[in-house]
Design a protein around this motif. Structure first.
Motif, PDB file in Angstrom:
ATOM      1  N   TRP A   1       0.802  -1.222   0.000  1.00  0.00           N
ATOM      2  CA  TRP A   1       0.000   0.000   0.000  1.00  0.00           C
ATOM      3  C   TRP A   1       0.835   1.272   0.000  1.00  0.00           C
ATOM      4  O   TRP A   1       0.303   2.356  -0.225  1.00  0.00           O
ATOM      5  N   SER A   2       2.122   1.168   0.253  1.00  0.00           N
ATOM      6  CA  SER A   2       2.918   2.374   0.401  1.00  0.00           C
ATOM      7  C   SER A   2       3.085   3.131  -0.905  1.00  0.00           C
ATOM      8  O   SER A   2       2.901   4.346  -0.963  1.00  0.00           O
ATOM      9  N   ASP A   3       3.432   2.412  -1.992  1.00  0.00           N
ATOM     10  CA  ASP A   3       3.692   3.113  -3.252  1.00  0.00           C
ATOM     11  C   ASP A   3       3.542   2.182  -4.447  1.00  0.00           C
ATOM     12  O   ASP A   3       4.424   2.101  -5.301  1.00  0.00           O
ATOM     13  N   SER A   4       2.428   1.485  -4.533  1.00  0.00           N
ATOM     14  CA  SER A   4       2.224   0.575  -5.658  1.00  0.00           C
ATOM     15  C   SER A   4       1.522   1.301  -6.799  1.00  0.00           C
ATOM     16  O   SER A   4       0.822   2.296  -6.597  1.00  0.00           O
ATOM     17  N   ALA A   5       1.712   0.782  -8.018  1.00  0.00           N
ATOM     18  CA  ALA A   5       1.094   1.394  -9.199  1.00  0.00           C
ATOM     19  C   ALA A   5      -0.431   1.353  -9.096  1.00  0.00           C
ATOM     20  O   ALA A   5      -1.116   2.306  -9.491  1.00  0.00           O
ATOM     21  N   ASN A   6      -0.970   0.247  -8.570  1.00  0.00           N
ATOM     22  CA  ASN A   6      -2.423   0.123  -8.449  1.00  0.00           C
ATOM     23  C   ASN A   6      -3.005   1.160  -7.499  1.00  0.00           C
ATOM     24  O   ASN A   6      -4.059   1.753  -7.769  1.00  0.00           O
ATOM     25  N   VAL A   7      -2.333   1.375  -6.385  1.00  0.00           N
ATOM     26  CA  VAL A   7      -2.824   2.351  -5.408  1.00  0.00           C
ATOM     27  C   VAL A   7      -2.752   3.758  -5.986  1.00  0.00           C
ATOM     28  O   VAL A   7      -3.688   4.555  -5.832  1.00  0.00           O
ATOM     29  N   ARG A   8      -1.642   4.065  -6.676  1.00  0.00           N
ATOM     30  CA  ARG A   8      -1.517   5.397  -7.285  1.00  0.00           C
ATOM     31  C   ARG A   8      -2.613   5.631  -8.326  1.00  0.00           C
ATOM     32  O   ARG A   8      -3.197   6.713  -8.402  1.00  0.00           O
ATOM     33  N   GLU A   9      -2.900   4.605  -9.134  1.00  0.00           N
ATOM     34  CA  GLU A   9      -3.945   4.748 -10.141  1.00  0.00           C
ATOM     35  C   GLU A   9      -5.316   4.895  -9.488  1.00  0.00           C
ATOM     36  O   GLU A   9      -6.151   5.688  -9.939  1.00  0.00           O
ATOM     37  N   ALA A  10      -5.552   4.134  -8.428  1.00  0.00           N
ATOM     38  CA  ALA A  10      -6.839   4.228  -7.722  1.00  0.00           C
ATOM     39  C   ALA A  10      -7.042   5.629  -7.147  1.00  0.00           C
ATOM     40  O   ALA A  10      -8.138   6.197  -7.238  1.00  0.00           O
ATOM     41  N   ILE A  11      -5.991   6.192  -6.571  1.00  0.00           N
ATOM     42  CA  ILE A  11      -6.084   7.548  -6.015  1.00  0.00           C
ATOM     43  C   ILE A  11      -6.348   8.554  -7.133  1.00  0.00           C
ATOM     44  O   ILE A  11      -7.191   9.456  -6.995  1.00  0.00           O
ATOM     45  N   ARG A  12      -5.642   8.395  -8.260  1.00  0.00           N
ATOM     46  CA  ARG A  12      -5.823   9.320  -9.384  1.00  0.00           C
ATOM     47  C   ARG A  12      -7.263   9.271  -9.904  1.00  0.00           C
ATOM     48  O   ARG A  12      -7.887  10.315 -10.139  1.00  0.00           O
ATOM     49  N   LEU A  13      -7.789   8.067 -10.087  1.00  0.00           N
ATOM     50  CA  LEU A  13      -9.163   7.919 -10.578  1.00  0.00           C
ATOM     51  C   LEU A  13     -10.180   8.542  -9.631  1.00  0.00           C
ATOM     52  O   LEU A  13     -11.122   9.207 -10.052  1.00  0.00           O
ATOM     53  N   THR A  14      -9.972   8.323  -8.345  1.00  0.00           N
ATOM     54  CA  THR A  14     -10.929   8.810  -7.351  1.00  0.00           C
ATOM     55  C   THR A  14     -10.838  10.322  -7.186  1.00  0.00           C
ATOM     56  O   THR A  14     -11.864  11.002  -7.045  1.00  0.00           O
ATOM     57  N   GLU A  15      -9.615  10.848  -7.209  1.00  0.00           N
ATOM     58  CA  GLU A  15      -9.463  12.298  -7.103  1.00  0.00           C
ATOM     59  C   GLU A  15     -10.071  13.009  -8.310  1.00  0.00           C
ATOM     60  O   GLU A  15     -10.585  14.119  -8.187  1.00  0.00           O
TER      61      GLU A  15
END
Length: 219
Positions: free
Chosen positions: A102-116
């Motif tokens: 959860w610290s810095d994975s590509a999936n988490v970054r993409e999820a944050i980008r989509l939600t923001e």
């Protein structure tokens, strides 16, 4: 009969639209059946109809890959020219569904980008705030998680989720009184459906098993 075929090429990418076409399609199917009955004895047209059926079978087979899992389903849905914040939220949720890092994975970054992005279009979208809150809770970013759940209080005034999440954040931080206050409010909001509340609470600690250890340490 024609209603089910309005904007059919756009709706073909909309996975929720197919059910609206079942009943209107009946008339079209009856008409097509009558045409087939009239021309079936003509060899050329018969071959054409067989080719069309084979083509449709191939397309149906290709569609099965869309439904392989949540990620493939919502990535396909995102190709639709119609934009609904719901699509971004579901894809983001699918991206983090089985995430381990959860610290810095590509999936988490993409999820944050989509939600923001959803929040730039619809700043009060409660599902976007809930999802970002969950992500930051996973990352132990208490302040960010708290901020999104508090925004959820303003938009999700009926259900208990924002109060429940805030009660857990305060519990993990050792703020016992604040935690108890928000937990009791969540219980009151779930008064008419306590079974749903208990299931939600159980699923919470399944999603955040490491935080359950913290809960026991605080107690």
């Amino acid at each position: 009969m024609a209603m089910g075929f309005v904007r059919v090429f756009i709706l073909s990418l909309f996975i929720a639209a197919d059910r609206f076409m079942y009943l209107p399609s009946l008339g079209f199917c009856f008409l097509l059946g009558k045409v087939v009955d009239l021309v079936w004895m003509k060899r050329f047209l018969r071959v054409c109809l067989v080719v069309i059926l084979i083509g449709l079978a191939v397309k149906a087979y290709q569609q099965t890959f869309v439904w392989k899992d949540s990620l493939s389903l919502w990535r396909h849905q995102m190709k639709s020219p119609l934009f609904y914040p719901f699509f971004n939220i579901k894809l983001a949720d699918a991206l983090i569904e089985n995430e381990k890092e959860w610290s810095d994975s590509a999936n988490v970054r993409e999820a944050i980008r989509l939600t923001e992005y959803v929040l730039t279009v619809s700043p009060h979208d409660v599902e976007a705030h809930m999802l970002l809150g969950r992500i930051y809770l996973k990352q132990r970013k208490w302040a960010e998680a708290e901020a999104h759940f508090k925004k959820g209080l303003l938009t999700d005034k009926v259900v208990f989720r924002p109060h429940f999440y805030l009660s857990k954040i305060y519990l993990f931080q050792g703020k016992i009184e604040e935690s108890e206050d928000f937990y009791q409010i969540a219980l009151q909001k779930a008064e008419e459906n306590k079974a749903v509340f208990r299931e939600f609470e159980r699923s919470f600690f399944e999603e955040f098993p490491d935080l359950e250890v913290d809960k026991l340490m605080v107690q």
